[in-house]
Every structure is written in structure tokens, then in C-alpha cells.
Design a protein around this motif. Sequence first.
Motif, PDB file in Angstrom:
ATOM      1  N   UNK A 141       0.831  -1.038   0.002  1.00 24.87           N
ATOM      2  CA  UNK A 141       0.063  -0.063   0.062  1.00 24.87           C
ATOM      3  C   UNK A 141       0.792   1.261  -0.033  1.00 24.87           C
ATOM      4  N   UNK A 142       0.525   2.171  -0.758  1.00 26.09           N
ATOM      5  CA  UNK A 142       1.451   3.234  -1.246  1.00 26.09           C
ATOM      6  C   UNK A 142       0.420   4.565  -0.963  1.00 26.09           C
ATOM      7  N   UNK A 143       1.141   5.709  -0.787  1.00 30.56           N
ATOM      8  CA  UNK A 143       0.839   6.850  -0.929  1.00 30.56           C
ATOM      9  C   UNK A 143       1.203   7.643  -2.210  1.00 30.56           C
ATOM     10  N   UNK A 144       0.225   7.871  -3.248  1.00 31.16           N
ATOM     11  CA  UNK A 144       0.541   8.172  -4.483  1.00 31.16           C
ATOM     12  C   UNK A 144       0.971   9.625  -4.423  1.00 31.16           C
ATOM     13  N   UNK A 145       1.820  10.122  -5.479  1.00 31.26           N
ATOM     14  CA  UNK A 145       2.496  11.189  -5.400  1.00 31.26           C
ATOM     15  C   UNK A 145       1.588  12.206  -6.049  1.00 31.26           C
ATOM     16  N   UNK A 146       1.489  13.510  -5.415  1.00 31.47           N
ATOM     17  CA  UNK A 146       0.741  14.618  -5.961  1.00 31.47           C
ATOM     18  C   UNK A 146       1.071  14.829  -7.382  1.00 31.47           C
ATOM     19  N   UNK A 147       2.456  14.403  -8.178  1.00 36.14           N
ATOM     20  CA  UNK A 147       2.627  14.673  -9.094  1.00 36.14           C
ATOM     21  C   UNK A 147       1.962  13.997 -10.462  1.00 36.14           C
ATOM     22  N   UNK A 148       1.223  12.744  -9.724  1.00 35.01           N
ATOM     23  CA  UNK A 148       0.740  11.891 -10.560  1.00 35.01           C
ATOM     24  C   UNK A 148      -0.844  11.567 -10.406  1.00 35.01           C
ATOM     25  N   UNK A 149      -1.372  12.685  -9.434  1.00 41.40           N
ATOM     26  CA  UNK A 149      -2.691  12.739  -9.040  1.00 41.40           C
ATOM     27  C   UNK A 149      -3.691  12.607 -10.144  1.00 41.40           C
ATOM     28  N   UNK A 150      -4.674  11.591  -9.977  1.00 40.07           N
ATOM     29  CA  UNK A 150      -5.645  11.383 -11.153  1.00 40.07           C
ATOM     30  C   UNK A 150      -5.290  10.375 -12.158  1.00 40.07           C
ATOM     31  N   UNK A 151      -4.163   9.686 -12.008  1.00 39.20           N
ATOM     32  CA  UNK A 151      -3.579   8.721 -12.723  1.00 39.20           C
ATOM     33  C   UNK A 151      -3.652   7.332 -11.882  1.00 39.20           C
ATOM     34  N   UNK A 174      -8.067   5.655  -3.329  1.00 38.56           N
ATOM     35  CA  UNK A 174      -7.794   5.975  -4.745  1.00 38.56           C
ATOM     36  C   UNK A 174      -8.271   4.422  -5.480  1.00 38.56           C
ATOM     37  N   UNK A 175      -8.692   4.432  -6.622  1.00 41.48           N
ATOM     38  CA  UNK A 175      -8.984   3.160  -7.150  1.00 41.48           C
ATOM     39  C   UNK A 175      -8.077   2.479  -8.009  1.00 41.48           C
ATOM     40  N   UNK A 176      -6.656   2.809  -7.759  1.00 42.92           N
ATOM     41  CA  UNK A 176      -5.550   2.152  -8.509  1.00 42.92           C
ATOM     42  C   UNK A 176      -5.660   0.886  -8.145  1.00 42.92           C
ATOM     43  N   UNK A 177      -5.713   0.010  -9.187  1.00 42.71           N
ATOM     44  CA  UNK A 177      -5.735  -1.443  -9.303  1.00 42.71           C
ATOM     45  C   UNK A 177      -7.182  -1.783  -8.380  1.00 42.71           C
ATOM     46  N   UNK A 211      -0.585  -3.342  -6.661  1.00 41.43           N
ATOM     47  CA  UNK A 211      -0.076  -2.457  -5.245  1.00 41.43           C
ATOM     48  C   UNK A 211      -1.379  -1.468  -5.255  1.00 41.43           C
ATOM     49  N   UNK A 212      -1.956  -1.082  -4.079  1.00 42.87           N
ATOM     50  CA  UNK A 212      -2.928  -0.088  -3.901  1.00 42.87           C
ATOM     51  C   UNK A 212      -2.329   1.102  -3.437  1.00 42.87           C
ATOM     52  N   UNK A 213      -3.307   2.216  -3.277  1.00 46.85           N
ATOM     53  CA  UNK A 213      -2.795   3.429  -2.908  1.00 46.85           C
ATOM     54  C   UNK A 213      -3.972   4.204  -2.397  1.00 46.85           C
TER      55      UNK A 213
END
Length: 175
Positions: free
Chosen positions: A43-53, A129-132, A161-163
Motif C-alpha cells: 500500500x502506497x501514498x500516491x505522489x501529487x505529481x501523478x494525482x488522477x492517474x 484511490x481506485x488504483x488497481x 499495489x494499492x494506494x
Amino acid sequence: MAKNHLIIISILLPLAFLAAAVTSHEVPAKQDRTATVVVEGKVYCQSCKYFGSWSLTDAEPIPAAKVSVICKNHKKRVSYYNAFETDKNGYFYAELKDFKMSHYLLDHPLHSCHVKLVSSPLESCNLLSNINNGIYGSPLRFENKVLYGKNYNAVVYESGPLAFRPSTCDPETTD
């Protein structure tokens, strides 16, 4: 005389095969080996740089994040549920104790189990987030990994991997 031998053989041969089949499938009185199902992932914290992807580039692992493993049987009823916590590297190892299948194919973990995000301990990164498919349930995949122990076998499945995503992102970092 040869005809009598042929009759006896034709009667005894199927009985011998039946006896062999019955004895070869008998369950021992005491089973000393156990097999279990394990689900692992990060489980991760997504970077703001890739927010929305769905990108996890520059993502940071989240220690003490919670995920749930939910399995439903072929009648769409919950047959297993438990929550698990990640370690200091954002990794979770979820041993599905007491997981049972009422149908060997339809209730198989690859078909019936999913991993969902539950909570993040980070105030700065606690939005789902709905990553994966972390919100709706990340499907499992078999990576041909089995752990063998003296009295233990574990079939290991992986979740993508989830985020979680940051609750606030500076507009300059999302470009």
C-alpha cells in the motif's frame, strides 16, 4: 476349466481395481500437514505529481495502513472477511485462516476474493484511490509462489499495489 478361470478373473479384476481406488483415496485418521491461503501486497501514498492517474511513480509506502480481504462464495454471500495491517514498508501478508471453499472451482480464491483499502494512518494521505481497483476490490493473481514448511504449505496470491492519495496537492506539483 479355462472358462471358469476367465469368469473368476472377470469378477475379481474389477473388484481389485475398486479396492485399490477406495484405499488410495482414504483420508488418514490424523492429518499432520495443513495448507492455507495467503494474500500479499503493498500500500502506497500516491505522489501529487501523478494525482488522477494510476501511476505509482514516486509513491511512498504507508506503514500501518489497513486493507481488507473479502471472499464471496458462488452464491454471492460473504464467506470470509478480515482486515490486515501493513508493516513499516507498506507490505501486508494476509493469512486467510479458516478460509473454506464450498465449491472447489467457483469459490477458489482467484475468483472469490478481493482486497480493498480500509484506512491510512496518514492525515496527509488518507483519501481512497481506485488504483488497481482498491475501492471496489483488487482481484488476486497467482504468481506461482508456494511456501513449504515442515507442517505447513501456503499458496500465495498477490493483490496489485494499492494506494491512497493525498488529501491536498499543491497545483504546481500536479502539472
